[in-house]
Motif scaffolding. Structure first.
Motif, PDB file in Angstrom:
ATOM      1  N   ILE A 212     -19.794 -22.032 -46.618  1.00 45.77           N
ATOM      2  CA  ILE A 212     -18.897 -23.072 -47.140  1.00 45.77           C
ATOM      3  C   ILE A 212     -18.084 -23.675 -45.991  1.00 45.77           C
ATOM      4  O   ILE A 212     -17.915 -24.901 -45.902  1.00 45.77           O
ATOM      5  CB  ILE A 212     -17.945 -22.504 -48.212  1.00 45.77           C
ATOM      6  N   ARG A 213     -17.574 -22.828 -45.099  1.00 40.96           N
ATOM      7  CA  ARG A 213     -16.798 -23.323 -43.954  1.00 40.96           C
ATOM      8  C   ARG A 213     -17.658 -24.196 -43.057  1.00 40.96           C
ATOM      9  O   ARG A 213     -17.205 -25.254 -42.588  1.00 40.96           O
ATOM     10  CB  ARG A 213     -16.226 -22.151 -43.153  1.00 40.96           C
ATOM     11  N   ALA A 214     -18.891 -23.776 -42.815  1.00 41.48           N
ATOM     12  CA  ALA A 214     -19.799 -24.569 -41.979  1.00 41.48           C
ATOM     13  C   ALA A 214     -20.080 -25.927 -42.622  1.00 41.48           C
ATOM     14  O   ALA A 214     -20.123 -26.958 -41.937  1.00 41.48           O
ATOM     15  CB  ALA A 214     -21.104 -23.803 -41.747  1.00 41.48           C
ATOM     16  N   LEU A 215     -20.261 -25.934 -43.927  1.00 45.41           N
ATOM     17  CA  LEU A 215     -20.518 -27.179 -44.655  1.00 45.41           C
ATOM     18  C   LEU A 215     -19.319 -28.115 -44.550  1.00 45.41           C
ATOM     19  O   LEU A 215     -19.460 -29.315 -44.271  1.00 45.41           O
ATOM     20  CB  LEU A 215     -20.819 -26.861 -46.118  1.00 45.41           C
ATOM     21  N   THR A 216     -18.126 -27.579 -44.780  1.00 43.47           N
ATOM     22  CA  THR A 216     -16.911 -28.388 -44.736  1.00 43.47           C
ATOM     23  C   THR A 216     -16.696 -28.985 -43.352  1.00 43.47           C
ATOM     24  O   THR A 216     -16.364 -30.174 -43.209  1.00 43.47           O
ATOM     25  CB  THR A 216     -15.689 -27.529 -45.132  1.00 43.47           C
ATOM     26  N   LYS A 217     -16.895 -28.181 -42.300  1.00 42.54           N
ATOM     27  CA  LYS A 217     -16.727 -28.679 -40.932  1.00 42.54           C
ATOM     28  C   LYS A 217     -17.762 -29.746 -40.593  1.00 42.54           C
ATOM     29  O   LYS A 217     -17.456 -30.724 -39.900  1.00 42.54           O
ATOM     30  CB  LYS A 217     -16.807 -27.513 -39.949  1.00 42.54           C
ATOM     31  N   ALA A 218     -18.980 -29.565 -41.087  1.00 43.52           N
ATOM     32  CA  ALA A 218     -20.025 -30.565 -40.830  1.00 43.52           C
ATOM     33  C   ALA A 218     -19.675 -31.902 -41.482  1.00 43.52           C
ATOM     34  O   ALA A 218     -19.884 -32.966 -40.891  1.00 43.52           O
ATOM     35  CB  ALA A 218     -21.374 -30.053 -41.345  1.00 43.52           C
ATOM     36  N   VAL A 219     -19.125 -31.849 -42.698  1.00 41.61           N
ATOM     37  CA  VAL A 219     -18.705 -33.082 -43.369  1.00 41.61           C
ATOM     38  C   VAL A 219     -17.580 -33.751 -42.577  1.00 41.61           C
ATOM     39  O   VAL A 219     -17.569 -34.977 -42.392  1.00 41.61           O
ATOM     40  CB  VAL A 219     -18.254 -32.796 -44.818  1.00 41.61           C
ATOM     41  N   GLN A 220     -16.637 -32.967 -42.109  1.00 40.49           N
ATOM     42  CA  GLN A 220     -15.538 -33.530 -41.319  1.00 40.49           C
ATOM     43  C   GLN A 220     -16.047 -34.215 -40.059  1.00 40.49           C
ATOM     44  O   GLN A 220     -15.518 -35.270 -39.665  1.00 40.49           O
ATOM     45  CB  GLN A 220     -14.547 -32.416 -40.954  1.00 40.49           C
ATOM     46  N   ARG A 221     -17.081 -33.671 -39.444  1.00 43.52           N
ATOM     47  CA  ARG A 221     -17.619 -34.256 -38.213  1.00 43.52           C
ATOM     48  C   ARG A 221     -18.402 -35.542 -38.471  1.00 43.52           C
ATOM     49  O   ARG A 221     -18.351 -36.478 -37.667  1.00 43.52           O
ATOM     50  CB  ARG A 221     -18.524 -33.239 -37.500  1.00 43.52           C
ATOM     51  N   HIS A 222     -19.135 -35.605 -39.577  1.00 46.44           N
ATOM     52  CA  HIS A 222     -20.065 -36.722 -39.790  1.00 46.44           C
ATOM     53  C   HIS A 222     -19.577 -37.750 -40.803  1.00 46.44           C
ATOM     54  O   HIS A 222     -20.212 -38.795 -40.979  1.00 46.44           O
ATOM     55  CB  HIS A 222     -21.423 -36.177 -40.238  1.00 46.44           C
ATOM     56  N   ASN A 223     -18.475 -37.473 -41.480  1.00 46.75           N
ATOM     57  CA  ASN A 223     -18.007 -38.358 -42.557  1.00 46.75           C
ATOM     58  C   ASN A 223     -16.850 -39.247 -42.102  1.00 46.75           C
ATOM     59  O   ASN A 223     -15.903 -39.494 -42.855  1.00 46.75           O
ATOM     60  CB  ASN A 223     -17.583 -37.503 -43.761  1.00 46.75           C
ATOM     61  N   GLY A 224     -16.939 -39.748 -40.885  1.00 45.02           N
ATOM     62  CA  GLY A 224     -15.862 -40.564 -40.339  1.00 45.02           C
ATOM     63  C   GLY A 224     -15.560 -41.801 -41.152  1.00 45.02           C
ATOM     64  O   GLY A 224     -14.408 -42.236 -41.256  1.00 45.02           O
ATOM     65  N   ALA A 225     -16.586 -42.374 -41.771  1.00 41.61           N
ATOM     66  CA  ALA A 225     -16.393 -43.588 -42.578  1.00 41.61           C
ATOM     67  C   ALA A 225     -15.873 -43.282 -43.975  1.00 41.61           C
ATOM     68  O   ALA A 225     -15.601 -44.208 -44.751  1.00 41.61           O
ATOM     69  CB  ALA A 225     -17.713 -44.357 -42.668  1.00 41.61           C
ATOM     70  N   GLY A 226     -15.734 -42.011 -44.308  1.00 40.16           N
ATOM     71  CA  GLY A 226     -15.199 -41.641 -45.614  1.00 40.16           C
ATOM     72  C   GLY A 226     -16.121 -41.953 -46.772  1.00 40.16           C
ATOM     73  O   GLY A 226     -15.659 -42.248 -47.883  1.00 40.16           O
ATOM     74  N   LEU A 227     -17.441 -41.873 -46.541  1.00 35.30           N
ATOM     75  CA  LEU A 227     -18.398 -42.195 -47.605  1.00 35.30           C
ATOM     76  C   LEU A 227     -18.410 -41.129 -48.699  1.00 35.30           C
ATOM     77  O   LEU A 227     -18.714 -41.421 -49.855  1.00 35.30           O
ATOM     78  CB  LEU A 227     -19.807 -42.336 -47.015  1.00 35.30           C
ATOM     79  N   LEU A 228     -18.092 -39.890 -48.331  1.00 32.49           N
ATOM     80  CA  LEU A 228     -18.104 -38.791 -49.296  1.00 32.49           C
ATOM     81  C   LEU A 228     -16.695 -38.291 -49.560  1.00 32.49           C
ATOM     82  O   LEU A 228     -15.841 -38.309 -48.681  1.00 32.49           O
ATOM     83  CB  LEU A 228     -18.929 -37.614 -48.766  1.00 32.49           C
ATOM     84  N   GLU A 229     -16.488 -37.802 -50.789  1.00 32.68           N
ATOM     85  CA  GLU A 229     -15.318 -37.007 -51.117  1.00 32.68           C
ATOM     86  C   GLU A 229     -15.841 -35.634 -51.516  1.00 32.68           C
ATOM     87  O   GLU A 229     -16.708 -35.525 -52.380  1.00 32.68           O
ATOM     88  CB  GLU A 229     -14.535 -37.611 -52.288  1.00 32.68           C
ATOM     89  N   ILE A 230     -15.330 -34.591 -50.871  1.00 30.50           N
ATOM     90  CA  ILE A 230     -15.837 -33.257 -51.194  1.00 30.50           C
ATOM     91  C   ILE A 230     -14.745 -32.417 -51.834  1.00 30.50           C
ATOM     92  O   ILE A 230     -13.555 -32.591 -51.552  1.00 30.50           O
ATOM     93  CB  ILE A 230     -16.425 -32.540 -49.967  1.00 30.50           C
ATOM     94  N   SER A 231     -15.164 -31.523 -52.721  1.00 28.41           N
ATOM     95  CA  SER A 231     -14.211 -30.645 -53.389  1.00 28.41           C
ATOM     96  C   SER A 231     -13.648 -29.647 -52.377  1.00 28.41           C
ATOM     97  O   SER A 231     -14.343 -29.203 -51.465  1.00 28.41           O
ATOM     98  CB  SER A 231     -14.881 -29.912 -54.554  1.00 28.41           C
ATOM     99  N   ASP A 232     -12.397 -29.306 -52.551  1.00 25.45           N
ATOM    100  CA  ASP A 232     -11.705 -28.391 -51.649  1.00 25.45           C
ATOM    101  C   ASP A 232     -11.945 -26.960 -52.113  1.00 25.45           C
ATOM    102  O   ASP A 232     -11.194 -26.404 -52.915  1.00 25.45           O
ATOM    103  CB  ASP A 232     -10.205 -28.712 -51.640  1.00 25.45           C
ATOM    104  N   VAL A 233     -13.009 -26.365 -51.626  1.00 22.60           N
ATOM    105  CA  VAL A 233     -13.345 -24.986 -51.989  1.00 22.60           C
ATOM    106  C   VAL A 233     -13.532 -24.165 -50.726  1.00 22.60           C
ATOM    107  O   VAL A 233     -13.903 -24.688 -49.665  1.00 22.60           O
ATOM    108  CB  VAL A 233     -14.622 -24.915 -52.859  1.00 22.60           C
ATOM    109  N   HIS A 234     -13.277 -22.873 -50.836  1.00 20.07           N
ATOM    110  CA  HIS A 234     -13.379 -21.975 -49.685  1.00 20.07           C
ATOM    111  C   HIS A 234     -14.284 -20.785 -49.963  1.00 20.07           C
ATOM    112  O   HIS A 234     -14.623 -20.052 -49.034  1.00 20.07           O
ATOM    113  CB  HIS A 234     -11.980 -21.475 -49.307  1.00 20.07           C
ATOM    114  N   SER A 235     -14.656 -20.594 -51.216  1.00 25.36           N
ATOM    115  CA  SER A 235     -15.502 -19.469 -51.597  1.00 25.36           C
ATOM    116  C   SER A 235     -16.458 -19.924 -52.695  1.00 25.36           C
ATOM    117  O   SER A 235     -16.418 -21.071 -53.139  1.00 25.36           O
ATOM    118  CB  SER A 235     -14.646 -18.296 -52.096  1.00 25.36           C
ATOM    119  N   GLY A 236     -17.281 -19.006 -53.151  1.00 22.20           N
ATOM    120  CA  GLY A 236     -18.221 -19.342 -54.215  1.00 22.20           C
ATOM    121  C   GLY A 236     -19.517 -19.885 -53.662  1.00 22.20           C
ATOM    122  O   GLY A 236     -19.935 -19.570 -52.550  1.00 22.20           O
TER     123      GLY A 236
END
Length: 449
Positions: free
Chosen positions: A349-373
């Protein structure tokens, strides 16, 4: 060095080196004592230690055998596909050897009792074990109210069909929610009503209005690590839901199927806040151990027990699987494996969130704020064509699931999103998969037609 440690070390080397192969019967205790020129007690101690390390297992009145080793994965061709769609646990983390040991121990302990039809409530010793097991999650109940089930879906179907003491008939479901259950309710013609749930939570005022005037039999909810959103209700939301259930005589069916996949403390279930027994608590073991186990637990209020047993008249779960699960829990293996899974999934989940932060500069995605599951929601711009986006990604061997399937067919107020599952997404693939998704969304936004 103690003599038994010499024997233990030599046996381990022979097992690791292939001199004792998988499934091979080891020398008897007496023969091994002669071979190593030591006492029988020394061999007994060495075999006992090897058993604890799951290198060997014993069969009563037969002997000791080498545990089968999992196939070497290093020679398996690297899978190209990036799987963000599957919800089954990663086979690489299945506890094969531990559970094999528990199956052998269960057969040795219960013998012929395992091959009877069993009790529709479940194996009695397992139900008593589950009382303590569930208490760690603040689910306190007597063994009489704990039912062992063949997974969660059959229980959900049974609850939909059986009458409830409040006399109501409408089932209230979150939107979005568990897709297979929604399809079942629609196919069976069960009266059903939806209420919006987003990553921000649920409108508790609307929920109270539904409870007050909606003729609600029960409210089906996944308070922790929701499928497909991935989010959890706050403690205050759970307390309020419990209070409203008591106030308006509406039951809550709490599907806590991923209760063990979280690292956050203090996320007690709704059950823990309900003092008047309006909560049916459900828990699955397939997301922790493996899907084929098909075991779950239902904790029911006293008022529902009689009717539930009338509808569930027969045992529908394997006695052997139940006995093995009992051994698995009692000897601490379940708890150890749970922490292993939690750690691995949280890292993904952490790797996914960091990858979105790196590649989503234009703000095309909104992701849910989750840390587990297991799940994360990728909310998309309204101009994106979901079907075409999914086809575009599949052509690049990136597999995702449309959020459309998690709504009732006639529900209008839908969000447009992808449900991302990290259970089968290998850590080294996550970065590339996120980059491909964002690039595909960018292409859709530029050329919507």
């Amino acid at each position: 060095m103690k003599r038994y440690l010499d024997v233990l070390s030599d046996m381990e080397q022979k097992i690791d080196g292939g001199q004792f192969v998988s499934g091979q019967k080891l020398p008897s205790v007496r023969d091994a004592a002669k071979l190593y020129r030591c006492s029988i007690s020394t061999i007994t101690r060495a075999y006992s230690e090897l058993t604890k390390r799951h290198a060997i297992y014993s069969i009563a009145q037969s002997g000791y055998y080498v545990v089968e080793k999992p196939r070497n994965r290093s020679n398996v061709t690297q899978i190209k596909a990036i799987d963000f769609a599957s919800v089954s646990p990663d086979p690489s983390v299945f506890p094969y050897l531990d559970f094999q040991h528990c199956l052998n121990k269960a057969v040795d302990t219960y013998k012929y009792d395992l091959f009877t039809c069993g009790d529709s409530k479940g194996l009695e010793t397992l139900r008593h074990t589950l009382v303590s097991h569930l208490a760690t999650d603040q689910v306190f109940a007597k063994a009489e109210r704990v039912i062992v089930t063949s997974g969660i879906s059959p229980v959900l179907e049974l609850l939909a069909k059986m009458p409830f003491p409040n006399g109501n008939s409408v089932i209230l479901v979150e939107q979005p929610s568990y897709d297979l259950y929604l399809r079942f309710l629609e196919a069976e013609g069960v009266p059903v009503s939806g209420i919006a749930r987003t990553t921000a939570g649920i409108d508790l005022r609307k929920l109270e209005e539904k409870f007050r005037h909606g003729g609600i039999k029960f409210f089906y909810t996944m308070p922790r690590y929701h499928n497909p959103l991935g989010t959890s209700y706050s403690a205050e939301e759970r307390k309020t839901i419990a209070r409203l259930a008591s106030k308006y005589d509406v039951y809550v069916v709490e599907d806590d199927y991923m209760a063990d996949l979280g690292e956050e403390p203090g996320l007690d279930p709704i059950y823990a806040y309900n003092g008047t027994s309006h909560v049916v608590y459900l828990k699955s073991y397939s997301k922790i151990i493996f899907p084929g186990l098909r075991l779950g637990t239902a904790v029911l209020p006293e008022k529902l027990l009689g009717t539930f047993h009338e509808f569930k008249r027969y045992a529908d779960t394997s006695q052997l699987s139940q006995a093995a699960l009992e051994v698995y829990i009692k000897n601490g293996m379940y708890e150890r494996h749970k922490h292993k899974i939690c750690s691995q999934y949280a890292a993904r989940i952490r790797a996914l969130t960091k990858a979105v932060q790196r590649h989503n500069g234009a703000g095309l995605l909104e992701i849910s704020d989750v840390h587990s599951g297991m799940f994360v929601q990728f909310k998309l711009p309204q101009t994106v064509n979901l079907e075409r986006l999914i086809e575009r990604l599949a052509a690049k061997d990136v597999f995702v699931v449309s959020g459309k399937r998690f709504y009732l067919s006639d529900y209008i107020e839908r969000e447009k999103f992808l449900r991302i599952s990290i259970s089968r997404a290998q850590p080294e693939q996550i970065e590339e998969g996120v980059r491909e998704i964002i690039e595909a969304v960018r292409q859709e936004v530029r050329s919507p037609s």
